[in-house]
Scaffold this active site. Structure first.
Site, mmCIF file in Angstrom:
data_model
loop_
_atom_site.group_PDB
_atom_site.id
_atom_site.type_symbol
_atom_site.label_atom_id
_atom_site.label_comp_id
_atom_site.label_asym_id
_atom_site.label_seq_id
_atom_site.Cartn_x
_atom_site.Cartn_y
_atom_site.Cartn_z
ATOM 1 N N GLU A 1 -3.573 7.724 -4.361
ATOM 2 C CA GLU A 1 -3.957 7.315 -5.714
ATOM 3 C C GLU A 1 -5.259 8.002 -6.136
ATOM 4 O O GLU A 1 -6.155 8.164 -5.310
ATOM 5 C CB GLU A 1 -4.147 5.791 -5.745
ATOM 6 C CG GLU A 1 -2.847 5.056 -5.468
ATOM 7 C CD GLU A 1 -3.027 3.562 -5.234
ATOM 8 O OE1 GLU A 1 -4.096 3.017 -5.589
ATOM 9 O OE2 GLU A 1 -2.094 2.941 -4.702
ATOM 10 N N ARG B 1 0.871 -1.166 0.000
ATOM 11 C CA ARG B 1 0.000 0.000 0.000
ATOM 12 C C ARG B 1 0.917 1.227 0.000
ATOM 13 O O ARG B 1 1.999 1.198 0.601
ATOM 14 C CB ARG B 1 -0.892 0.055 1.247
ATOM 15 C CG ARG B 1 -2.044 -0.964 1.227
ATOM 16 C CD ARG B 1 -3.121 -0.593 0.227
ATOM 17 N NE ARG B 1 -4.222 -1.553 0.199
ATOM 18 C CZ ARG B 1 -4.295 -2.593 -0.636
ATOM 19 N NH1 ARG B 1 -3.328 -2.835 -1.510
ATOM 20 N NH2 ARG B 1 -5.338 -3.397 -0.614
ATOM 21 N N HIS C 1 -1.579 0.889 -9.806
ATOM 22 C CA HIS C 1 -2.190 -0.110 -8.913
ATOM 23 C C HIS C 1 -2.844 -1.243 -9.691
ATOM 24 O O HIS C 1 -4.067 -1.435 -9.630
ATOM 25 C CB HIS C 1 -3.196 0.551 -7.953
ATOM 26 C CG HIS C 1 -3.433 -0.288 -6.718
ATOM 27 N ND1 HIS C 1 -3.879 0.236 -5.526
ATOM 28 C CD2 HIS C 1 -3.296 -1.621 -6.494
ATOM 29 C CE1 HIS C 1 -3.989 -0.738 -4.615
ATOM 30 N NE2 HIS C 1 -3.648 -1.868 -5.186
#
Lengths: 313, 313
Positions: free
Chosen positions: A261, A232, A279
């Protein structure tokens, strides 16, 4: 089970949406102009929430859904779910472990190879016609490098298995020491970083692991080191990471995740020793379908009063 | 040994060049404006040639150098050297096997991951700001895909070992079936391609293996198949490859080599299912230094009348 109301938090998967639509009454949170608006109309009808890595089930959302029985996340990570609140309210929680392990581990190795061997920069070099004017500069070998893994869970172990096939030595840091004698345990992240050339971040995000890769760890990894993050964004102090890369205090980075993000610090864009991905750790056709099937199956089990397939709570 | 004339055919490595300059009388072929005349003038002095994958000792050069005793190639590939002529004339030949095996195998896996998971496209996507507008599309899982290897020599085996760690079933084609492997043998490249998702070229280039990957092989690999070439450009019928990719008859390609380097067919530049590298298979700081030392070691052994380190002829 059309009397069961399931709320999807984001348009995470068209296939999942379809599958849920067929079996339940599906509510799509993103189609309302605001969360408040949605809740005012539908709060009492929602029995299940399907969340993902962007929007999960935080305390506020859980509190506003009095009939909520289960949160089934389209991810293995649980950092967007208020697990304490779920426990308090007796709400079940499921995730999608195992089915996505290979994809994430593959991407981690892919990031290490593309960063060290400069694959993306080389591809751009060819497409721009620059090869006609001379060879690309020398890159860095991957095989045989010392690898460090932060978090030796399912994904960390899968990364280790792959790295071993490249002759890499494996060190790790984990909350608990594992039985595996082949890999060298380090009791903290700084020691791990000081003893490896490539550091893979593969642990879950919790209050304890936030910014576990901080300036000290980055400095220990050093100008010859490469950081690969498939965990993460918040596991890494992004601000420190950017400075370290810009100042040459860190050798390179392969990143699939970021603190905010889809915003990525623009300073990264000037660097040739970083690879930046949006991602996509589990975003293959094969795995996203399998994850979706697992979410649906967990929901069906719950509402048919059968044992959950992959319960967390 | 400073009186011994060594002819370096092209600029391949500054460390090697420097060391040759120190230890021998070095002639830099590429700086000579009139190469025929130069060879005629220096015919009596040149006793060794150092070539690479781009420039080798062909029949013409060998014939012009009556005092030539040894050709030491800065490569493992021998396709640029007229081996028959060397055998005829009693000229020794050395190359750089083993030391570059890992780098080339690493790059093969890197190319597979980059193509299937669209790593370079994703990196461009982030850098362009497109991620702010939406997620990247789904790609293809690598783990578990069937990998078919043409040529199970040092490099082919190293690719197989790595791919196995990703649970890829391994198939191969070779001039003869190997005794000690569990990998699945196919007696023809077309059969190999029909039974593989990813086809890797890892054999030596000879007249027999030129265009070993032809239209039939590419059609057998098919619209979901991916070709990885880490051998030599002429292994693949490049014109057919371009049509197959442009027409969607082949799923994708990862290419480190081309028929006429550094020329690369421009029709490939617009494709997002290809990754194009400027022949960097052994292009790491670590490996090029070891290769250079091996070239130097072979030359010194020869001129000290000691056994060659890595003789071919």
């Amino acid at each position: 089970m059309e009397n069961v109301g399931v709320m999807m938090t984001t348009p995470m998967s068209a296939y999942l949406e379809q599958q849920l639509q067929q079996r339940f009454t599906l509510f799509k949170l993103w189609e309302s102009s605001s969360r408040t608006q949605f809740l005012t109309r539908r709060a009492d009808s929602v029995n299940a929430v399907v969340g993902d890595t962007k929007i999960g089930a935080d305390s506020e959302l859980i509190d506003s859904l009095p009939r909520l029985e289960i949160v089934s996340t389209y991810s293995v990570g649980l950092d967007k779910i208020d697990l304490d609140k779920c426990r308090e309210r007796g709400i079940r929680v499921t995730n999608t472990p195992d089915v996505l392990t290979d994809d994430v581990a593959d991407l981690a190795i892919g990031l290490a190879l593309t960063t060290l061997r400069r694959i993306c920069a080389c591809d751009a070099f060819v497409r721009s016609g620059s090869w006609r004017n001379g060879d690309f500069q020398l890159a860095t070998k991957f095989s045989g490098k010392s690898v460090g893994i932060l978090g030796l869970g399912r994904i960390g172990s899968a990364i280790a298995k792959r790295a071993k096939a490249f002759g890499c030595t494996i060190g790790y840091h984990s909350r608990t020491k594992k039985q595996i004698t082949d890999y060298m345990y380090h009791s903290n992240a700084v020691d791990l970083a000081a003893n490896c050339r490539i550091l893979f971040v593969a642990c879950s995000l919790t209050d304890e692991t936030r910014h576990i890769v901080n300036r000290e760890v980055i400095d220990a990894l050093g100008p010859g080191g490469v950081l690969v993050n498939v965990g993460r964004g918040a596991l890494v102090d992004e601000h420190e990471l950017v400075s370290a890369l810009c100042e040459g205090r860190l050798g390179g980075a392969g990143l699939d995740v970021f603190e905010n993000e889809p915003h990525v610090p623009e300073l990264f864009f000037e660097l040739v020793n970083v690879v930046l991905l949006p991602h996509v750790g589990t975003d293959t056709v094969e795995t996203s379908n399998t994850m979706a099937d697992l979410v649906v199956a967990n929901l069906e089990c719950h509402f048919l009063k059968k044992p959950l397939l992959t319960p967390v709570i | 040994m400073e009186a011994i004339g060594v002819l370096m055919l092209c600029p391949m490595n500054s460390y090697l060049e420097q060391e040759l300059d120190k230890r021998f009388k070095l002639f830099r072929y590429w700086t000579q404006p009139k190469q025929r005349e130069f060879l005629a003038q220096q015919a009596e002095s040149i006793r060794a040639i150092v070539g690479n994958s781009n420039s080798g000792a062909d029949a013409d050069i060998i014939d012009s150098l009556p005092k030539l005793e040894i050709v030491s190639s800065f490569s493992v590939g021998l396709d640029r050297i007229d081996l028959l002529k060397c055998k005829e004339k009693g000229i020794r030949v050395t190359n750089t096997p083993d030391v570059l095996t890992e780098d080339v195998a690493d790059l093969a896996i890197g190319l597979m991951l980059a193509v299937l998971r669209r790593i370079c496209e994703c990196d461009k996507y982030v850098r362009s700001g497109a991620w702010k507008l939406g997620d990247f599309k789904l790609t293809t899982k690598f783990s578990g895909k069937r990998v078919g290897i043409i040529g199970l020599g040092r490099i082919g085996l190293a690719v197989a070992e790595r791919a196995e760690a990703f649970d890829c079933p391994i198939n191969y084609y070779s001039r003869s079936k190997k005794a000690n492997t569990n990998y699945t043998y196919y007696g023809s490249v077309v059969e190999l391609a029909s039974n593989s998702d990813i086809l890797v070229v890892a054999c030596a280039l000879t007249p027999e293996t030129t265009h070993i990957v032809n239209r039939e092989v590419m059609d057998a690999l098919g619209p979901k198949g991916v070709l990885i070439n880490i051998g030599r450009g002429p292994h693949v019928d490049e014109a057919e490859l371009v049509s197959a990719l442009v027409e969607g008859r082949l799923g994708g390609a990862g290419l480190d080599v081309f028929e006429k380097e550094p020329e690369v067919p421009e029709q490939l530049f617009g494709l997002e299912n290809v990754v194009l590298l400027p022949h960097v298979g052994s292009g790491t700081v670590e490996t090029r230094k070891v290769m250079a030392d091996l070239v130097l070691g072979n030359l010194e052994a020869h001129f000290s009348s000691k056994p060659l380190l890595t003789p071919v002829v």
